[in-house]
Design a protein around this motif. Structure first.
Motif, PDB file in Angstrom:
ATOM      1  N   GLY A 105       1.429   1.512  -3.891  1.00 43.42           N
ATOM      2  CA  GLY A 105       0.513   0.654  -4.630  1.00 43.42           C
ATOM      3  C   GLY A 105       0.462  -0.752  -4.049  1.00 43.42           C
ATOM      4  O   GLY A 105      -0.607  -1.348  -3.930  1.00 43.42           O
ATOM      5  N   ALA A 106       1.642  -1.287  -3.677  1.00 38.96           N
ATOM      6  CA  ALA A 106       1.692  -2.625  -3.082  1.00 38.96           C
ATOM      7  C   ALA A 106       0.982  -2.642  -1.726  1.00 38.96           C
ATOM      8  O   ALA A 106       0.258  -3.582  -1.390  1.00 38.96           O
ATOM      9  CB  ALA A 106       3.143  -3.080  -2.933  1.00 38.96           C
ATOM     10  N   LYS A 107       1.197  -1.593  -0.938  1.00 37.14           N
ATOM     11  CA  LYS A 107       0.536  -1.517   0.360  1.00 37.14           C
ATOM     12  C   LYS A 107      -0.981  -1.328   0.194  1.00 37.14           C
ATOM     13  O   LYS A 107      -1.767  -1.857   0.981  1.00 37.14           O
ATOM     14  CB  LYS A 107       1.139  -0.379   1.186  1.00 37.14           C
ATOM     15  CG  LYS A 107       2.537  -0.683   1.737  1.00 37.14           C
ATOM     16  CD  LYS A 107       3.081   0.473   2.551  1.00 37.14           C
ATOM     17  CE  LYS A 107       4.459   0.157   3.110  1.00 37.14           C
ATOM     18  NZ  LYS A 107       4.412  -0.850   4.190  1.00 37.14           N
ATOM     19  N   SER A 108      -1.393  -0.576  -0.815  1.00 38.33           N
ATOM     20  CA  SER A 108      -2.823  -0.383  -1.065  1.00 38.33           C
ATOM     21  C   SER A 108      -3.491  -1.707  -1.413  1.00 38.33           C
ATOM     22  O   SER A 108      -4.634  -1.962  -1.011  1.00 38.33           O
ATOM     23  CB  SER A 108      -3.024   0.620  -2.207  1.00 38.33           C
ATOM     24  OG  SER A 108      -2.525   1.889  -1.862  1.00 38.33           O
ATOM     25  N   PHE A 109      -2.792  -2.551  -2.153  1.00 38.80           N
ATOM     26  CA  PHE A 109      -3.301  -3.883  -2.481  1.00 38.80           C
ATOM     27  C   PHE A 109      -3.554  -4.682  -1.204  1.00 38.80           C
ATOM     28  O   PHE A 109      -4.612  -5.296  -1.028  1.00 38.80           O
ATOM     29  CB  PHE A 109      -2.281  -4.599  -3.370  1.00 38.80           C
ATOM     30  CG  PHE A 109      -2.561  -6.053  -3.592  1.00 38.80           C
ATOM     31  CD1 PHE A 109      -3.496  -6.452  -4.534  1.00 38.80           C
ATOM     32  CD2 PHE A 109      -1.892  -7.023  -2.858  1.00 38.80           C
ATOM     33  CE1 PHE A 109      -3.754  -7.803  -4.737  1.00 38.80           C
ATOM     34  CE2 PHE A 109      -2.140  -8.365  -3.046  1.00 38.80           C
ATOM     35  CZ  PHE A 109      -3.086  -8.762  -4.002  1.00 38.80           C
TER      36      PHE A 109
END
Length: 268
Positions: A105-109
């Motif tokens: 999720g953090a990388k997708s952001f």
């Protein structure tokens, strides 16, 4: 400042530029183009520039040692997410797919922010994309509540745009796109002018692992008026880039240019 090739990294740079990559963008209700899918080409250097030039809370970044690590980490982060081997369509890496959902999720952001900046420059000639929160202490009119656009962009023709950038590991449903449009519409006027568009930029990793994007600009609802000086706008944009340059690993003189060289980042 734009990243360039260092003298001793010339061969790697030329290979990087020759291996052009593409990302599929679905344009929906955008006033400057027809609806439909288009493949937009970019280089690895274009994407690394987008990663370092778009961020959050630049005005409150902390001490310089942490600043430098943060700015370099953004570039390494996008390299860990996006696979660009040999050109062709961009896809997410095996590393991105293998990590847990919280880290993904953090990388997708980060992926959503970087690709928003990348397409803004390629499609609309917007080299300057500034985090709304970086200007928060300079608003004459505040937002109501916490729903607000992510970025304000200014094109080379001095037009203003507002963006809500999202990154997901799946294709977003219609309800999510409608909800994100509310955030994009939170900006009604910028320094007295209506934005040319209030764009939802959604970047997702599809089931086949290729990266796909949606750019949507349905009619805007009422939002807030923003007022800030251009000095504040450009100071917020260039802060992380200048910080990176100020903490360079070494200096290289090439012709009339003085380059701050970062071999690990494959850029100067």
């Amino acid at each position: 400042p734009r990243p360039q090739a260092g003298h001793d990294a010339g061969a790697a740079y030329r290979k990087d530029q020759a291996s052009m990559n593409t990302v599929s963008v679905a344009f929906q209700n955008c006033p400057w183009t027809t609806d439909g899918l288009r493949e937009i080409a970019f280089s690895g250097l274009d994407l690394r520039h987008a990663a370092v030039a778009v961020g959050r809370n630049w005005r409150f970044r902390g001490i310089s040692t942490a600043d430098r690590a943060h700015n370099q980490a953004r570039i390494h982060e996008i390299i860990s997410i996006v696979e660009l081997q040999g050109g062709g369509a961009a896809r997410v890496s095996a590393h991105y797919r293998a990590i847990g959902s919280t880290m993904r999720g953090a990388k997708s952001f980060m992926m959503g922010n970087a690709f928003c900046a990348l397409i803004a420059e390629k499609e609309l000639r917007i080299p300057w994309l500034v985090d709304v929160e970086a200007l928060s202490h300079h608003y004459q009119v505040q937002f109501n509540g916490t729903r607000r656009a992510d970025f304000i962009g200014r094109s080379t023709s001095r037009d203003w745009f507002a963006f809500e950038a999202k990154g997901r590991s799946y294709y977003p449903p219609q309800a999510a796109l409608d909800d994100w449009k509310i955030q994009a519409d939170s900006v009604r006027r910028i320094n007295g002018r209506q934005p040319e568009a209030n764009v939802v930029s959604a970047t997702c990793a599809s089931d086949d692992e290729y990266i796909r994007m949606i750019w949507r600009d349905p009619p805007a609802d009422d939002g807030e008026d923003l007022e800030f000086s251009e000095e504040d706008f450009f100071q917020s944009y260039y802060a992380p880039i200048l910080d990176l340059i100020d903490h360079n690993e070494r200096i290289l003189h090439v012709g009339q240019e003085t380059l701050a060289v970062f071999p690990d980042l494959r850029m100067s």
